[in-house]
Design a protein around this motif. Structure first.
Motif, PDB file in Angstrom:
ATOM      1  N   SER A  55       0.811  -1.232   0.000  1.00 48.73           N
ATOM      2  CA  SER A  55       0.000   0.000   0.000  1.00 48.73           C
ATOM      3  C   SER A  55       0.839   1.274   0.000  1.00 48.73           C
ATOM      4  CB  SER A  55      -0.966   0.040   1.192  1.00 48.73           C
ATOM      5  OG  SER A  55      -1.845  -1.059   1.176  1.00 48.73           O
ATOM      6  N   ASN A  56       2.144   1.152  -0.179  1.00 50.62           N
ATOM      7  CA  ASN A  56       2.980   2.356  -0.180  1.00 50.62           C
ATOM      8  C   ASN A  56       2.847   3.172  -1.462  1.00 50.62           C
ATOM      9  OD1 ASN A  56       3.948   1.839   2.350  1.00 50.62           O
ATOM     10  ND2 ASN A  56       5.959   1.126   1.693  1.00 50.62           N
ATOM     11  N   SER A  57       2.461   2.526  -2.522  1.00 47.15           N
ATOM     12  CA  SER A  57       2.356   3.213  -3.807  1.00 47.15           C
ATOM     13  C   SER A  57       0.979   3.021  -4.402  1.00 47.15           C
ATOM     14  CB  SER A  57       3.403   2.667  -4.786  1.00 47.15           C
ATOM     15  OG  SER A  57       4.700   2.901  -4.313  1.00 47.15           O
ATOM     16  N   THR A  58       0.409   4.129  -4.842  1.00 44.51           N
ATOM     17  CA  THR A  58      -0.847   4.086  -5.587  1.00 44.51           C
ATOM     18  C   THR A  58      -0.694   4.934  -6.839  1.00 44.51           C
ATOM     19  OG1 THR A  58      -1.734   5.959  -4.330  1.00 44.51           O
ATOM     20  CG2 THR A  58      -2.275   3.753  -3.527  1.00 44.51           C
ATOM     21  N   PHE A  59      -1.461   4.599  -7.834  1.00 44.68           N
ATOM     22  CA  PHE A  59      -1.425   5.337  -9.094  1.00 44.68           C
ATOM     23  C   PHE A  59      -2.823   5.355  -9.658  1.00 44.68           C
ATOM     24  CE2 PHE A  59       0.640   7.322 -12.559  1.00 44.68           C
ATOM     25  CZ  PHE A  59       0.054   6.862 -13.725  1.00 44.68           C
ATOM     26  N   MET A 106      -0.437  -1.792 -16.047  1.00 38.10           N
ATOM     27  CA  MET A 106      -0.540  -0.559 -16.833  1.00 38.10           C
ATOM     28  C   MET A 106      -0.764  -0.811 -18.320  1.00 38.10           C
ATOM     29  SD  MET A 106      -0.595   1.391 -14.414  1.00 38.10           S
ATOM     30  CE  MET A 106      -0.854   2.833 -15.422  1.00 38.10           C
ATOM     31  N   THR A 107      -0.453  -1.994 -18.789  1.00 44.54           N
ATOM     32  CA  THR A 107      -0.759  -2.346 -20.185  1.00 44.54           C
ATOM     33  C   THR A 107      -2.091  -3.065 -20.300  1.00 44.54           C
ATOM     34  OG1 THR A 107       0.507  -4.398 -19.975  1.00 44.54           O
ATOM     35  CG2 THR A 107       1.660  -2.473 -20.879  1.00 44.54           C
ATOM     36  N   GLY A 108      -2.800  -3.171 -19.180  1.00 43.96           N
ATOM     37  CA  GLY A 108      -4.117  -3.798 -19.201  1.00 43.96           C
ATOM     38  C   GLY A 108      -4.100  -5.298 -19.360  1.00 43.96           C
TER      39      GLY A 108
END
Length: 123
Positions: A55-59, A106-108
């Motif tokens: 949970s340290n990174s979200t985008f 990120m590329t789905g």
């Protein structure tokens, strides 16, 4: 392998809030990226948000603009999407997904997908 099941969808009015949940089963839930996608009728599936294993990174996708918040609870094998200020254009089937690679998210093309939950926002 991780199995994912979404819940919490429904019919709401514009301006309302809704919280989606994704329940995961399997041994490797806590070491991958989790994400939310959605697909509206006649449109391609689109990325909403992703969260790292700790949970340290979200985008977030640009269209979220602070209205949606992704979170996860590894102890409960669960992920959430808190949505507020919903708009009719948010109407879609919402999917949770998982992969160990950020690039796959990120590329789905994550390895694991849920079956989706319908969110309908009336005007």
């Amino acid at each position: 392998q991780v199995q994912l099941v979404e819940s919490g969808g429904g019919l709401v009015q514009a301006g309302d809030s809704l919280r989606l949940s994704c329940a995961a089963s399997g041994r490797t839930f806590d070491n991958g990226f989790m994400a939310w996608f959605r697909q509206a009728p006649g449109r391609e599936r689109e990325f909403i948000a992703t969260i790292s294993w700790n949970s340290n990174s979200t985008f977030y996708a640009d269209f979220v603009k602070g209205r949606f918040t992704i979170s996860r609870d590894n102890a409960k094998n669960a992920m959430y999407l808190q949505m507020k200020s919903l708009k009719p254009e948010d109407t879609a089937v919402y999917y949770c997904a998982r992969d160990t690679l950020f690039r796959a998210i990120m590329t789905g093309k994550p390895n694991n997908w849920g079956q989706g939950t319908q969110v309908t926002v009336s005007s």
